[in-house]
Design a protein around this motif. Sequence first.
Motif, PDB file in Angstrom:
ATOM      1  N   GLU A 302       0.944  -1.145  -0.342  1.00 23.58           N
ATOM      2  CA  GLU A 302       0.109  -0.439   0.258  1.00 23.58           C
ATOM      3  C   GLU A 302       1.089   1.367   0.181  1.00 23.58           C
ATOM      4  O   GLU A 302       0.592   2.334  -0.741  1.00 23.58           O
ATOM      5  N   ILE A 307      -1.291   4.267  -1.831  1.00 25.64           N
ATOM      6  CA  ILE A 307      -2.744   3.896  -0.394  1.00 25.64           C
ATOM      7  C   ILE A 307      -2.305   3.986   1.121  1.00 25.64           C
ATOM      8  O   ILE A 307      -3.889   4.896   1.317  1.00 25.64           O
ATOM      9  N   PRO A 327      -2.864   7.831  -5.030  1.00 24.90           N
ATOM     10  CA  PRO A 327      -2.720   6.323  -6.176  1.00 24.90           C
ATOM     11  C   PRO A 327      -3.007   6.920  -7.769  1.00 24.90           C
ATOM     12  O   PRO A 327      -1.786   6.330  -8.750  1.00 24.90           O
ATOM     13  N   LYS A 328      -3.647   8.916  -7.650  1.00 21.84           N
ATOM     14  CA  LYS A 328      -3.739   8.333  -9.119  1.00 21.84           C
ATOM     15  C   LYS A 328      -2.004   8.978  -9.531  1.00 21.84           C
ATOM     16  O   LYS A 328      -1.580   8.281 -10.834  1.00 21.84           O
ATOM     17  N   ILE A 331      -0.854   5.821 -10.749  1.00 20.99           N
ATOM     18  CA  ILE A 331      -0.918   5.571 -11.654  1.00 20.99           C
ATOM     19  C   ILE A 331      -0.035   6.401 -12.909  1.00 20.99           C
ATOM     20  O   ILE A 331       0.124   5.286 -14.120  1.00 20.99           O
TER      21      ILE A 331
ATOM     22  N   GLN B 229     -10.551   3.783  -5.261  1.00 17.73           N
ATOM     23  CA  GLN B 229      -8.626   4.120  -4.461  1.00 17.73           C
ATOM     24  C   GLN B 229      -8.285   3.880  -5.269  1.00 17.73           C
ATOM     25  O   GLN B 229      -7.119   4.455  -5.709  1.00 17.73           O
ATOM     26  N   TYR B 230      -7.517   1.990  -4.898  1.00 20.51           N
ATOM     27  CA  TYR B 230      -6.503   1.634  -5.831  1.00 20.51           C
ATOM     28  C   TYR B 230      -6.334   2.245  -7.673  1.00 20.51           C
ATOM     29  O   TYR B 230      -5.578   2.199  -7.452  1.00 20.51           O
ATOM     30  N   GLY B 231      -8.290   2.390  -7.965  1.00 17.89           N
ATOM     31  CA  GLY B 231      -7.820   3.135  -8.988  1.00 17.89           C
ATOM     32  C   GLY B 231      -7.719   3.934  -9.836  1.00 17.89           C
ATOM     33  O   GLY B 231      -7.750   4.506 -10.300  1.00 17.89           O
ATOM     34  N   GLY B 232      -6.950   4.809  -8.647  1.00 19.08           N
ATOM     35  CA  GLY B 232      -5.937   6.559  -8.831  1.00 19.08           C
ATOM     36  C   GLY B 232      -7.649   7.443  -8.760  1.00 19.08           C
ATOM     37  O   GLY B 232      -7.214   8.444  -9.137  1.00 19.08           O
ATOM     38  N   VAL B 233      -8.743   7.016  -8.283  1.00 23.65           N
ATOM     39  CA  VAL B 233     -10.041   7.386  -8.185  1.00 23.65           C
ATOM     40  C   VAL B 233      -9.582   8.841  -6.973  1.00 23.65           C
ATOM     41  O   VAL B 233      -9.038   8.171  -5.730  1.00 23.65           O
ATOM     42  N   ASN B 234      -9.690  10.359  -6.789  1.00 29.98           N
ATOM     43  CA  ASN B 234      -9.458  11.475  -5.588  1.00 29.98           C
ATOM     44  C   ASN B 234     -10.371  10.875  -4.598  1.00 29.98           C
ATOM     45  O   ASN B 234     -11.489  11.468  -4.895  1.00 29.98           O
TER      46      ASN B 234
END
Lengths: 500, 353, 309
Positions: A302, A307, A327-328, A331, B229-234
């Motif tokens: 994490e 995260i 995380p964004k 990515i 969250q893991y997918g990058g959404v703020n």
Amino acid sequence: MIEGTGAVRMHGISKRFPEVIANDHIDFDLKEGEVHALLGENGAGKTTLMNILYGLLRPDEGEIYIYGKKVSLHSPADAIDCGIGMVHQSFKLIPSFTVADNIALTLQYRSEFKIGEVKDTAIDLMKKYGLPPIDMDAEMHELPAHEQQLVEITKMLCLGQKILIFDEPTSVLAGEQIGILLERLRMLAKMGHSVVFISHKLDEVLTVSDRVTVLRKGKVVGSLETRKTNRQELVTMMVGRDIPVLSKPQIEKGQKVIEVQNLNVTSDLGVATVKGASFSVHKGEILGIAGVAGNGQVELVEAITGIRKVASGKVLIDGQDVTNASPKRIIDMGVGYIPPKPRETGLAPSLSIIENSALRDYSLQSSNLSIFLNLDNMRQYAKRLISEYNIVTPSEDLPAGLLSGGNLMKLVVAREVARKAKALVIFDPTAGLDVMTIAFIHKKIIEASENAAILLVSTDLDELLSLSNRIAVIFNGKVTEAPQGFTREALGLMMTGGEG
Amino acid sequence: MRVRKKFLISVASLVIVVSVVIFVAVISYNLATGCSIAKISGLLLQGAVGSKHTITECLVATTSLLLAGLGVAFAFKCGLWNIGAEGQLHMGAIGATFIALNLSAPAPLHMLLIIIAAFLAGGAWAAIPGVFKVKLRANEILTTIMMNFIAIWVVQYLVHGPWWDTTQNVIRTSTFPTSAWLPIIVPGSRLHAGLLLGVACAILTYVVFRYTRLGYAIKMLGANPKAAQYGGVNVPRTIIITMFISGGLAGLAGMGLVCGIFHFLVDSAWGISPGFGYYAIGAALLGGLSAWGTLSAAILFGFLISAATYLKAMLGMHAESLYLIIGLILLAVLARGIFIGQLKRLPGLRGKE
Amino acid sequence: MAPFFLSLFAGGIRLAMPLVAAALGETFAQRSGVLSVGIEGYMTLAAAASLLGSYYTGSAWLGLLMGMAAGGLLALIHAYFCVTRGLDQIVSGLGLMFLGMAVACMVIWASFAGFAGMPAISCFDPIDIPMLGQLPIIGQILFHHGALTYISFLLVPSLWFVLERTKFGLRTRAVGEFAAGSDTMGVNVSVTRYICTVFSGVMSGLAGAVLCLEINHTFFNGMVAGRGFIIIAAVVLGNWSPVRVFGACLLFGLLDAFQYRMQILGWWGVPYEFWIMTPYIITIAALLAVRRVRMPRELCIPYFREKAQ
């Protein structure tokens, strides 16, 4: 081996789920005083069968006889009444309760039991069975896995259960703890208990059991005395064909992509779970991190994927400092993440496959400045993933939750790998999947490693050994790289705190 | 084929739900007042479609339900339990009143400023609990409900205090200048342009949910927060923006009430809203949290509420009796969940076969 | 000054009592995993029911029973939707809340010709406890309350004991932390949750009866005034532990008493509306201040055996 009457007889048990027949007219019997192994690969139906015996599931067909008497098990309470106890793969202990409270919870079932007597009862019993003492007032989540398992065993013995079921008990153990547990199983049988040992690990089955029943795809393939069979025969019965063997391509180590420097991370409860971890992963290689669950893997992963915030230390991607980035941002830097338990963390089951495919890239699916999604692109992308990865579904519009476990995982893997990320963080990708899907996913991971750096964290040592170019071990939050020419035993030692 | 079946099921369930609610409500009124069922049904029908006047009255109710309902739908779709639409509605009314009475401008400009003020006021009122949730993990159900009570007393204070126009017969603010009046779209009735605003907002909501990145983020967050969250959404930003929009829409409902119906702000004793903010929750849920669903539900609900209000006035009952309708609607929405679950067991209706 | 504080604290206790019973009951329900958002409605209906009971039977105690039954009935419906059917607990709670408020209004309206002449009813009058009541300060604050207040007081240690020291309490706590695990150990998750939920409803009924029969001696729309939600806040503030929840209720009661007095005294020229707002503002502040939350893990999560295994 004691010749005795049958403790358990299950006859013609069948259980169907919407997608699969988990148990197909299975006959299984357990003699008193024996250790009987239930062997099969993941998804063969072993846990389902025992869940039926423990009253957690009702069979669609079949009968169950306990000590010769026909019974109908509607709930675990009924099974407990019949003298059956079960230790599950994931412990059914209340994390915030103390050891004493957890044992009391089991014992409260007996009306004559008084809460105040818990500790004495448990301590006496553990002495009787030669089990090492445990702090009764410790909270469950503070104890290491093998001690939690001890509590599970003590619970059953306190109730006086004679028939004991163990579901993959060594999956949470490593090193000498495994041997100790197997010893305990034999000891329990010697003391008159009847033990069912569910496993997919041949060596352990051969070591500890008196008889073994092999399941494959929900059916019984055969039932033999252990001393009369061997590894080869059992493998053939379990799998029925050759498992495709992977060959790792030659790696040309590229530049560092993922780098972790002196990382310290704390868990939600404020405990330091990653301590001073430092390692790097290069382009073209797969670095495997082995370890028993609960040694800091979750927090490490994490922290790297953004995260979780770190307490101190650095995370670098391609030389850039991304410590505590969102995380964004991570990515966008080209890092993919395949989380464990896709249904819980990787996908939104109620949304369509199209929408789930776009998750990591929804900002990239259209021109960067637009606030609008490009729905056509998303649909094409989803279709591509479905065909490339053989995901079985009638349509890409259906909710992702309708996919089977294997297909779900394939979707998550597809989504991450197809992005041609420059780095992938993968965590327990094949837990609970069938052999063919596992092989497919492993193949894709190796393909991906040609152009990316892959960090593979897994509790499955076989998976790590077959995929990784290098292996490190995480124990108590510290990451140590395995020396050249390591052996499996040495790894096991490192995973439990010994020297490698 | 499957899609059509799903549509039919949802329409059918909508109709069944409303029918059951009406049935139970009628029986309840019968038990409480002793009036015959025939008379009660007659009054209800009269209140709904008895005349052109009553029909427009129903649509007046629809207007508030629609705007507030869209707001609630936004929040719920994101997994945010915004129960504060009533308070946000009142805040929107306050914002609208302030601009209406303190600023002079030609009609279209004045109206535009009022709309903006109402949206901002309602939005801010909702964003506050949003911030509390994001920064301090405070549960939004309780905070938004508390904000409701606070908002109502703020209105009370303003109307009884600094904004009180003592030349009036009742305790209220001055009447708005005509530049702050929403134009009437059906002459001779009270039905005002707020309805058109509501429909426009419904269209916008549909577009946002289906075609924009924000809509995607909202849906993902509501469906599985961890995956989002893991997918990058703020996550924090999405939560606050969603709450803001949610409150803003409810605020527009408040604006519609003071600029379209009353043309002044009045205290809670008389009340600009009999609880539209709460009814909106029922409408949004009934409509399955979609734009068109909320629109349909708002229309249906509007007729129901308006008819019940007429009935209540005729019988001399109190406003709380209207809570019967929303309570039944909410429970019926729940029961629909059971019903649809049972339906799924029938062969031929399973999605993936 | 002194009489002010004496009456403040005495009033604080009086006003805290409707909260106490309901908050303790809800603590049980939430510890088992069920959230009752509809307490506001349970209390309203219970207040109405207790008034009717007291009026028609002439006995305040029977009125109390009616109130508790009303609360329990609504909670039973809630339990059916949430535990047996696993439907959304928020929607169910809100629906029952509105239903309770509406039915209360309509029933009273129908019985007393539209609130025109609310009758005098048998109530719980303050009891002067003989010796303890004479004690200098404490006596005035603590020992001149109605019977229901004393009952509420006694509930605190009793319910603490049940939750922390009995088998039932152990089961309740286990079910709220890990339902699947508890099921494995032979605990009947559904029954435990049903009992706790209905108990919460019955306690809310007690609270509603207190509001009607001991404090207001009548019924009027809106008499619960948001207390149903303040009760939930008290459970959160008390970190789901009975003694702390009781403390939170006392705090809220004190604030309520303070706010009433401020309205009348008009200190610092603050308009009375702001005093009325203070309980709600303080509730929000309290919610923000709670750290190290020990919320039951399974709160609002329904349990179905087949799905979990």
